[in-house]
Design a protein around this motif. Structure first.
Motif, PDB file in Angstrom:
ATOM      1  N   MET A  79       0.839  -1.176   0.000  1.00 49.53           N
ATOM      2  CA  MET A  79       0.000   0.000   0.000  1.00 49.53           C
ATOM      3  C   MET A  79       0.888   1.245   0.000  1.00 49.53           C
ATOM      4  O   MET A  79       1.849   1.334   0.747  1.00 49.53           O
ATOM      5  CB  MET A  79      -0.901   0.005   1.236  1.00 49.53           C
ATOM      6  CG  MET A  79      -1.767   1.237   1.326  1.00 49.53           C
ATOM      7  SD  MET A  79      -3.033   1.196   2.602  1.00 49.53           S
ATOM      8  CE  MET A  79      -2.074   1.505   4.067  1.00 49.53           C
ATOM      9  N   ILE A  80       0.549   2.191  -0.856  1.00 43.22           N
ATOM     10  CA  ILE A  80       1.273   3.457  -0.930  1.00 43.22           C
ATOM     11  C   ILE A  80       0.356   4.553  -0.411  1.00 43.22           C
ATOM     12  O   ILE A  80      -0.749   4.743  -0.921  1.00 43.22           O
ATOM     13  CB  ILE A  80       1.703   3.769  -2.376  1.00 43.22           C
ATOM     14  CG1 ILE A  80       2.599   2.666  -2.924  1.00 43.22           C
ATOM     15  CG2 ILE A  80       2.403   5.116  -2.430  1.00 43.22           C
ATOM     16  CD1 ILE A  80       2.900   2.790  -4.393  1.00 43.22           C
ATOM     17  N   LYS A  81       0.832   5.255   0.586  1.00 48.52           N
ATOM     18  CA  LYS A  81       0.095   6.381   1.159  1.00 48.52           C
ATOM     19  C   LYS A  81       0.917   7.642   0.946  1.00 48.52           C
ATOM     20  O   LYS A  81       2.113   7.568   0.704  1.00 48.52           O
ATOM     21  CB  LYS A  81      -0.109   6.191   2.668  1.00 48.52           C
ATOM     22  CG  LYS A  81      -0.959   5.011   3.048  1.00 48.52           C
ATOM     23  CD  LYS A  81      -1.094   4.764   4.534  1.00 48.52           C
ATOM     24  CE  LYS A  81      -0.789   5.883   5.472  1.00 48.52           C
ATOM     25  NZ  LYS A  81      -1.028   5.578   6.892  1.00 48.52           N
ATOM     26  N   LYS A  97       2.800   9.329  -6.458  1.00 46.90           N
ATOM     27  CA  LYS A  97       1.878   8.221  -6.151  1.00 46.90           C
ATOM     28  C   LYS A  97       1.080   7.844  -7.404  1.00 46.90           C
ATOM     29  O   LYS A  97       0.933   6.672  -7.726  1.00 46.90           O
ATOM     30  CB  LYS A  97       0.941   8.596  -5.006  1.00 46.90           C
ATOM     31  CG  LYS A  97       0.008   7.474  -4.594  1.00 46.90           C
ATOM     32  CD  LYS A  97      -0.836   7.896  -3.398  1.00 46.90           C
ATOM     33  CE  LYS A  97      -1.613   6.742  -2.804  1.00 46.90           C
ATOM     34  NZ  LYS A  97      -2.851   6.452  -3.489  1.00 46.90           N
ATOM     35  N   GLU A  98       0.589   8.851  -8.109  1.00 43.25           N
ATOM     36  CA  GLU A  98      -0.145   8.594  -9.354  1.00 43.25           C
ATOM     37  C   GLU A  98       0.745   7.876 -10.367  1.00 43.25           C
ATOM     38  O   GLU A  98       0.326   6.910 -11.014  1.00 43.25           O
ATOM     39  CB  GLU A  98      -0.656   9.912  -9.936  1.00 43.25           C
ATOM     40  CG  GLU A  98      -1.433   9.741 -11.221  1.00 43.25           C
ATOM     41  CD  GLU A  98      -1.910  11.065 -11.794  1.00 43.25           C
ATOM     42  OE1 GLU A  98      -1.929  11.185 -13.039  1.00 43.25           O
ATOM     43  OE2 GLU A  98      -2.268  11.972 -11.019  1.00 43.25           O
ATOM     44  N   GLU A 139       1.199   4.211  -9.295  1.00 43.03           N
ATOM     45  CA  GLU A 139      -0.020   3.423  -9.453  1.00 43.03           C
ATOM     46  C   GLU A 139      -0.332   3.129 -10.917  1.00 43.03           C
ATOM     47  O   GLU A 139      -0.871   2.074 -11.237  1.00 43.03           O
ATOM     48  CB  GLU A 139      -1.195   4.124  -8.786  1.00 43.03           C
ATOM     49  CG  GLU A 139      -1.088   4.080  -7.267  1.00 43.03           C
ATOM     50  CD  GLU A 139      -2.153   4.880  -6.533  1.00 43.03           C
ATOM     51  OE1 GLU A 139      -2.809   5.749  -7.175  1.00 43.03           O
ATOM     52  OE2 GLU A 139      -2.319   4.643  -5.334  1.00 43.03           O
ATOM     53  N   LYS A 140       0.034   4.038 -11.812  1.00 41.49           N
ATOM     54  CA  LYS A 140      -0.225   3.823 -13.242  1.00 41.49           C
ATOM     55  C   LYS A 140       0.794   2.871 -13.863  1.00 41.49           C
ATOM     56  O   LYS A 140       0.470   2.147 -14.796  1.00 41.49           O
ATOM     57  CB  LYS A 140      -0.175   5.156 -13.995  1.00 41.49           C
ATOM     58  CG  LYS A 140      -1.394   6.005 -13.808  1.00 41.49           C
ATOM     59  CD  LYS A 140      -1.288   7.273 -14.634  1.00 41.49           C
ATOM     60  CE  LYS A 140      -2.560   8.091 -14.515  1.00 41.49           C
ATOM     61  NZ  LYS A 140      -2.498   9.330 -15.300  1.00 41.49           N
ATOM     62  N   TYR A 144       3.182   0.744 -12.020  1.00 47.54           N
ATOM     63  CA  TYR A 144       3.684  -0.433 -11.292  1.00 47.54           C
ATOM     64  C   TYR A 144       2.640  -1.086 -10.485  1.00 47.54           C
ATOM     65  O   TYR A 144       1.865  -1.049  -9.932  1.00 47.54           O
ATOM     66  CB  TYR A 144       4.890  -0.047 -10.431  1.00 47.54           C
ATOM     67  CG  TYR A 144       5.991   0.551 -11.251  1.00 47.54           C
ATOM     68  CD1 TYR A 144       6.834  -0.252 -12.001  1.00 47.54           C
ATOM     69  CD2 TYR A 144       6.164   1.926 -11.351  1.00 47.54           C
ATOM     70  CE1 TYR A 144       7.837   0.285 -12.785  1.00 47.54           C
ATOM     71  CE2 TYR A 144       7.164   2.470 -12.148  1.00 47.54           C
ATOM     72  CZ  TYR A 144       7.983   1.644 -12.846  1.00 47.54           C
ATOM     73  OH  TYR A 144       8.977   2.175 -13.633  1.00 47.54           O
TER      74      TYR A 144
END
Length: 112
Positions: free
Chosen positions: A1-3, A105-106, A109-110, A112
Motif C-alpha cells: 500500500m502506498i500512502k 503516487k499517481e 499506481e499507473k 507499477y
C-alpha cells in the motif's frame, strides 16, 4: 500500500516505511520522523521552480515530472521497496494538494 501525507502529520503504525520525497529537508523535522530520504526522485530544481505549486500548471507539471521519473535510475530504490509489499508512506512538506508526492503516487499506481 502506498500512502501520502505531510511530514508534519503524526506518525501512524500503518505508515510503514516513511520516505521523504522532497528535494529540500523540511524545517523543524527531526531525522527520527523519516526512514529514508529520496531527494533524487523529487522534481528537478528547474521543474520545481517553474511549477511553483500553480494549480493551472498541474497537468503539465505531472507530464514533465513523469518524464524525469522515467529517466531516473534512483527510482529503482523505491521500486524495490514497493515490490517487497511493505506499506510505504510518501512524505512531503508542501501545504498545497498539488505537490510532487501526489504526482509520484499517481505515477507509481499507473506504471507499477
Amino acid at each position: 500500500m502506498i500512502k501520502i501525507k505531510r511530514v508534519y502529520d503524526p506518525i501512524e503504525k500503518d505508515d510503514g516505511i516513511r520516505i521523504l520525497v522532497d528535494r529540500l529537508w523540511p524545517r523543524g523535522i527531526g531525522k527520527n520522523k523519516v526512514d529514508l530520504w529520496l531527494k533524487d526522485i523529487a522534481p528537478s530544481d528547474e521543474l520545481r521552480k517553474w511549477y511553483g505549486h500553480d494549480p493551472n500548471k498541474w497537468d503539465e507539471f505531472k507530464r514533465k515530472y513523469f518524464e524525469e521519473l522515467d529517466a531516473n535510475p534512483k527510482m529503482s530504490i523505491l521500486l524495490q521497496l514497493i515490490r517487497k509489499g511493505e506499506n510505504i508512506t510518501l512524505l512531503y512538506a508542501s501545504k498545497s494538494p498539488y505537490n510532487n508526492a501526489v504526482a509520484l503516487k499517481e505515477y507509481l499506481e499507473k506504471r507499477y
